[in-house]
Design a protein around this motif. Structure first.
Motif, mmCIF file in Angstrom:
data_model
loop_
_atom_site.group_PDB
_atom_site.id
_atom_site.type_symbol
_atom_site.label_atom_id
_atom_site.label_comp_id
_atom_site.label_asym_id
_atom_site.label_seq_id
_atom_site.Cartn_x
_atom_site.Cartn_y
_atom_site.Cartn_z
ATOM 1 N N ALA A 19 0.153 -11.853 1.657
ATOM 2 C CA ALA A 19 1.148 -11.687 0.594
ATOM 3 C C ALA A 19 0.481 -11.231 -0.696
ATOM 4 O O ALA A 19 0.983 -10.332 -1.392
ATOM 5 C CB ALA A 19 1.894 -12.992 0.374
ATOM 6 N N ASN A 20 -0.655 -11.820 -1.013
ATOM 7 C CA ASN A 20 -1.367 -11.490 -2.243
ATOM 8 C C ASN A 20 -1.822 -10.022 -2.254
ATOM 9 O O ASN A 20 -1.668 -9.307 -3.255
ATOM 10 C CB ASN A 20 -2.570 -12.425 -2.389
ATOM 11 N N LEU A 21 -2.355 -9.561 -1.123
ATOM 12 C CA LEU A 21 -2.801 -8.159 -1.046
ATOM 13 C C LEU A 21 -1.627 -7.203 -1.178
ATOM 14 O O LEU A 21 -1.717 -6.172 -1.850
ATOM 15 C CB LEU A 21 -3.532 -7.908 0.275
ATOM 16 N N ALA A 22 -0.519 -7.524 -0.505
ATOM 17 C CA ALA A 22 0.661 -6.650 -0.593
ATOM 18 C C ALA A 22 1.196 -6.618 -2.023
ATOM 19 O O ALA A 22 1.611 -5.564 -2.521
ATOM 20 C CB ALA A 22 1.732 -7.138 0.380
ATOM 21 N N LYS A 23 1.155 -7.766 -2.696
ATOM 22 C CA LYS A 23 1.614 -7.798 -4.100
ATOM 23 C C LYS A 23 0.713 -6.940 -4.984
ATOM 24 O O LYS A 23 1.193 -6.243 -5.878
ATOM 25 C CB LYS A 23 1.625 -9.248 -4.609
ATOM 26 N N ARG A 24 -0.585 -7.015 -4.723
ATOM 27 C CA ARG A 24 -1.508 -6.174 -5.513
ATOM 28 C C ARG A 24 -1.199 -4.710 -5.317
ATOM 29 O O ARG A 24 -1.209 -3.917 -6.255
ATOM 30 C CB ARG A 24 -2.954 -6.465 -5.101
ATOM 31 N N GLY A 28 13.278 13.745 -20.982
ATOM 32 C CA GLY A 28 12.147 14.565 -20.617
ATOM 33 C C GLY A 28 11.414 14.095 -19.373
ATOM 34 O O GLY A 28 10.403 14.654 -19.022
ATOM 35 N N ARG A 29 11.914 13.100 -18.709
ATOM 36 C CA ARG A 29 11.230 12.606 -17.512
ATOM 37 C C ARG A 29 12.152 12.739 -16.312
ATOM 38 O O ARG A 29 13.361 12.768 -16.430
ATOM 39 C CB ARG A 29 10.852 11.143 -17.684
ATOM 40 N N LEU A 30 11.551 12.796 -15.143
ATOM 41 C CA LEU A 30 12.332 12.842 -13.920
ATOM 42 C C LEU A 30 12.933 11.467 -13.665
ATOM 43 O O LEU A 30 12.386 10.456 -14.065
ATOM 44 C CB LEU A 30 11.439 13.249 -12.754
ATOM 45 N N ASN A 31 14.055 11.454 -12.994
ATOM 46 C CA ASN A 31 14.651 10.182 -12.612
ATOM 47 C C ASN A 31 13.938 9.641 -11.384
ATOM 48 O O ASN A 31 13.718 10.372 -10.432
ATOM 49 C CB ASN A 31 16.133 10.371 -12.292
ATOM 50 N N VAL A 32 13.581 8.412 -11.427
ATOM 51 C CA VAL A 32 12.979 7.781 -10.264
ATOM 52 C C VAL A 32 13.623 6.415 -10.070
ATOM 53 O O VAL A 32 14.004 5.764 -11.040
ATOM 54 C CB VAL A 32 11.449 7.615 -10.418
ATOM 55 N N PRO A 33 13.754 5.997 -8.828
ATOM 56 C CA PRO A 33 14.314 4.660 -8.599
ATOM 57 C C PRO A 33 13.289 3.587 -8.902
ATOM 58 O O PRO A 33 12.097 3.787 -8.695
ATOM 59 C CB PRO A 33 14.652 4.681 -7.107
ATOM 60 N N ILE A 34 13.765 2.476 -9.434
ATOM 61 C CA ILE A 34 12.899 1.313 -9.632
ATOM 62 C C ILE A 34 13.600 0.116 -8.981
ATOM 63 O O ILE A 34 14.730 -0.216 -9.350
ATOM 64 C CB ILE A 34 12.633 1.031 -11.119
ATOM 65 N N TYR A 35 12.947 -0.491 -8.020
ATOM 66 C CA TYR A 35 13.544 -1.589 -7.274
ATOM 67 C C TYR A 35 12.848 -2.908 -7.577
ATOM 68 O O TYR A 35 11.624 -2.950 -7.741
ATOM 69 C CB TYR A 35 13.449 -1.342 -5.763
ATOM 70 N N ARG A 36 13.636 -3.964 -7.592
ATOM 71 C CA ARG A 36 13.073 -5.322 -7.629
ATOM 72 C C ARG A 36 12.813 -5.743 -6.189
ATOM 73 O O ARG A 36 13.751 -5.736 -5.370
ATOM 74 C CB ARG A 36 14.038 -6.289 -8.309
ATOM 75 N N VAL A 37 11.574 -6.060 -5.883
ATOM 76 C CA VAL A 37 11.248 -6.434 -4.512
ATOM 77 C C VAL A 37 10.511 -7.766 -4.503
ATOM 78 O O VAL A 37 9.758 -8.087 -5.434
ATOM 79 C CB VAL A 37 10.375 -5.360 -3.799
ATOM 80 N N ALA A 38 10.745 -8.502 -3.432
ATOM 81 C CA ALA A 38 9.992 -9.740 -3.206
ATOM 82 C C ALA A 38 9.069 -9.512 -2.017
ATOM 83 O O ALA A 38 9.469 -8.897 -1.024
ATOM 84 C CB ALA A 38 10.940 -10.897 -2.941
ATOM 85 N N ILE A 39 7.847 -9.974 -2.143
ATOM 86 C CA ILE A 39 6.862 -9.866 -1.061
ATOM 87 C C ILE A 39 6.696 -11.253 -0.456
ATOM 88 O O ILE A 39 6.385 -12.213 -1.183
ATOM 89 C CB ILE A 39 5.493 -9.384 -1.585
ATOM 90 N N THR A 40 6.892 -11.362 0.837
ATOM 91 C CA THR A 40 6.699 -12.650 1.487
ATOM 92 C C THR A 40 5.797 -12.481 2.705
ATOM 93 O O THR A 40 5.701 -11.382 3.272
ATOM 94 C CB THR A 40 8.039 -13.272 1.938
ATOM 95 N N SER A 41 5.145 -13.576 3.056
ATOM 96 C CA SER A 41 4.322 -13.593 4.262
ATOM 97 C C SER A 41 3.998 -15.046 4.596
ATOM 98 O O SER A 41 3.908 -15.889 3.695
ATOM 99 C CB SER A 41 3.024 -12.803 4.070
ATOM 100 N N SER A 42 3.811 -15.309 5.860
ATOM 101 C CA SER A 42 3.377 -16.651 6.263
ATOM 102 C C SER A 42 1.918 -16.872 5.874
ATOM 103 O O SER A 42 1.441 -17.993 5.832
ATOM 104 C CB SER A 42 3.541 -16.817 7.779
ATOM 105 N N ASP A 43 1.209 -15.780 5.567
ATOM 106 C CA ASP A 43 -0.208 -15.856 5.204
ATOM 107 C C ASP A 43 -0.369 -15.506 3.722
ATOM 108 O O ASP A 43 0.011 -14.398 3.293
ATOM 109 C CB ASP A 43 -1.011 -14.878 6.072
ATOM 110 N N ALA A 44 -0.913 -16.435 2.946
ATOM 111 C CA ALA A 44 -0.996 -16.254 1.488
ATOM 112 C C ALA A 44 -1.832 -15.038 1.112
ATOM 113 O O ALA A 44 -1.483 -14.291 0.182
ATOM 114 C CB ALA A 44 -1.579 -17.509 0.845
#
Lengths: 187, 398
Positions: B51-56, B32-48
């Motif tokens: 990185a934290n904001l992008a993860k949020r 009963g639901r649409l198919n959607v992709p779900i990806y495993r992603v890693a967020i990296t940055s030289s600035d903590a």
């Protein structure tokens, strides 16, 4: 080994606290813009004019009723309180004598303005509750009008669920107290 | 040399398909639901902090699961580039690089995050959008209108009136906000804030209650609820003020009107049969028609999906509280998309998939993002921030 575990625990605690803190922001009401001119019209509304009244709408104007503040009503100014059933707005038979007594009171005090402040319990969506409290005020206003009160003396303020006790059962004493219209005298 | 070029091209083709084909990810197939992709992603940055904001941000999106780089299908690297710019690098296929700028570093980062969403799942990201909401301090008795970015780094209080300011709505271009307030007079009026000129004026101050205030998709009209004629009715007005036109004329209470994506129809709640249900009416006026969602005896706060006009989201009573449901006009199916604590006031985000709404826990209110496809529901802020409710969303980043 114990030392390593202690250091690891401290490091984990720090990481956890940092993660928690990262989602916090200061209260926007505590923050101050560096440029105070960024605040919106701190002295009031510009123009003091409504944006057009047509189609039979009755303009109320932008003046308060002798400084009346619906969020800080002196309990002594509440002449009577009319209570309602859940999701109901008709004045019940048990409440009609109070409305009649209020009408008599204002007949004896013709210089006073009458403000009906409507409330609901917490249950319901915000705008629906606001309009339900408006409807309760109108039911009281109509009843008072029918028994001789001049409708032009009556003002309505719908407060909806503001100030209601949250998450209590519909038939709890707190919820029953919240489903009301306060009939307030304003000198 | 030729062998190296061949291997390079081959690797490039493989990587390109991995990066840009939606079927490269995990496909969730719920009944009963649409198919959607779900990806495993890693967020990296030289600035903590970056990185934290992008993860949020990515943590609120139903199509992304944060993981370690070694487990990730994609690595999103965000490098602060100075001058309110952020360089996005996507690894996991053909390397994609682009620098994004904004009016501040957070906006630049959120635009880079949105580009990463578009590159991987080919739908718009919502991270660079802005929200407006009603806010009160914990324990506070009154509420003010505030705006914020999606990660609550740039929060601005627009009002400091000390009385209730509620239910704000953005204009489509995000330059204006209309809301219900009790400012100065103590009566319930509609007020209009122009963010370009930093001014505020009264939009409607008629006898009785003045509320609602949803803009049409072209920004020229506003749908309101006025009780001046003795009963709550739907009215439309020019977005510049005036020109009020009565849309309904009933003995029932209408509430929460908003426009269809083509601006021709209004959708609202009406209690014609006792408790509120969902109705539509022509935006020029006419007889209301019920939308038979068959999900609850109390349905309110309907909002139309601008990306998929087949869908509306609305608030339903369920159990002891409220939840969000989505109705499909084409299939005539309704599904509940929220769970747990009482949830209300849905507004679609610009991807036509996620919803921003309010969750209630006692007196506290917290803004949440709900994914209508994956059931993901994530808070946008902590409860220590204060009580935030009745959000609206606008996406104006370029």
């Amino acid at each position: 080994m114990k030392k390593i575990l202690t250091i690891a625990a401290l490091a984990l605690s720090f990481m956890f606290l940092t993660a928690c803190d990262s989602m916090d922001s200061p209260s926007p009401l505590d923050t101050r813009a560096s440029d105070t001119s960024g605040e919106l019209n701190p002295d009031g509304l510009p123009g003091d004019a409504t944006m057009g009244a047509d189609s039979g709408l009755q303009d109320r104007g932008l003046n308060s009723i002798n400084g009346f503040d619906p969020e800080n009503i002196n309990p002594e100014d509440i002449v009577y309180t009319i209570y309602f059933g859940f999701d109901q707005y008709a004045v019940g038979s048990s409440e009609r004598d109070k409305v009649k007594s209020a009408a008599d009171f204002f007949a004896q005090n013709p210089d006073m303005k009458i403000v009906l402040v409507g409330h609901t319990d917490w249950y319901g969506t915000e705008e629906y509750n606001m309009l339900l409290s408006d409807k309760r005020c109108r039911a009281v206003s109509d009843y008072m009008g029918n028994i001789g009160t001049d409708p032009s003396r009556i003002e309505i303020i719908a407060r909806g669920e503001a100030g209601a006790t949250m998450d209590v059962a519909k038939n709890s004493p707190e919820a029953k107290k919240d489903r009301r219209v306060d009939i307030v005298k304003v000198k | 040399m030729i062998r190296r070029v061949f291997l390079g091209l081959f690797a490039g083709i493989i990587c390109t398909s991995a990066l840009f084909a939606e079927d490269a990810g995990t496909i969730r197939k719920d009944a009963g639901r649409l198919n959607v992709p779900i990806y495993r992603v890693a967020i990296t940055s030289s600035d903590a902090d970056t990185a934290n904001l992008a993860k949020r941000a990515f943590g609120t999106h139903g199509s992304f699961r944060l993981s370690a780089p070694s487990q990730a299908q994609f690595i999103f690297d965000f490098a602060p580039s100075g001058g309110n710019s952020v360089k996005l690098t996507i690894k996991g296929g053909t390397v994609y690089e682009q620098v994004f700028s904004g009016s501040n570093s957070v906006e630049a980062l959120m635009k880079a995050c949105d580009a990463a969403v578009m590159k991987t799942i080919r739908t718009p990201g919502y991270f660079a959008g802005k929200i407006v909401f009603s806010y009160s301090k914990n324990g506070g008795q009154t509420s003010e209108i505030c705006t914020s970015d999606m990660v609550f780094r740039n929060v601005r209080a627009l009002t400091r009136d000390g009385n209730d300011s509620l239910m704000p709505h953005f204009s489509p271009d995000g330059s204006k906000i209309i809301y219900t307030g009790y400012y100065r007079t103590g009566f319930m009026d509609l007020l209009l804030i122009d963010l370009n000129t930093n001014t505020r004026k009264v939009f409607a101050a008629y006898k009785g209650s003045n509320t609602g205030g949803s803009f049409s998709p072209d920004g020229t009209r506003v749908a309101t609820i006025l009780t001046s004629t003795g009963n709550a009715e739907v009215w439309t007005a020019s977005a510049n003020g005036g020109g009020f036109k009565r849309i309904t004329n009933t003995s029932a209470t209408e509430s929460t009107p908003s426009f269809s994506p083509d601006g021709r129809t209004l959708i609202f709640a009406g209690d014609y049969r006792g408790a509120p249900q969902i109705y539509t009416a022509p935006a020029t006026g006419g007889k209301p028609s019920v939308v038979r969602t068959n999900i609850s005896g109390y349905c309110s706060e309907p909002v139309w999906n601008k990306v998929n006009p087949d869908l509306i989201a609305f608030t339903i009573a369920q159990g002891k509280g409220f939840q969000i449901a989505v109705y499909n006009f084409r299939t005539k199916q309704t599904k509940v998309v929220s769970r747990g604590a009482s949830t209300s006031g849905p507004k679609w985000l610009n991807d036509g998939r996620h919803i921003i709404c309010t969750k209630s826990n006692g007196a506290n209110r917290q803004l949440y993002i709900i994914d209508t496809e994956t059931d993901s529901q994530k808070p946008l802020h902590t409860t220590s921030f204060g009580s935030a409710k009745e959000p609206d969303f606008a996406y104006t980043a370029r």
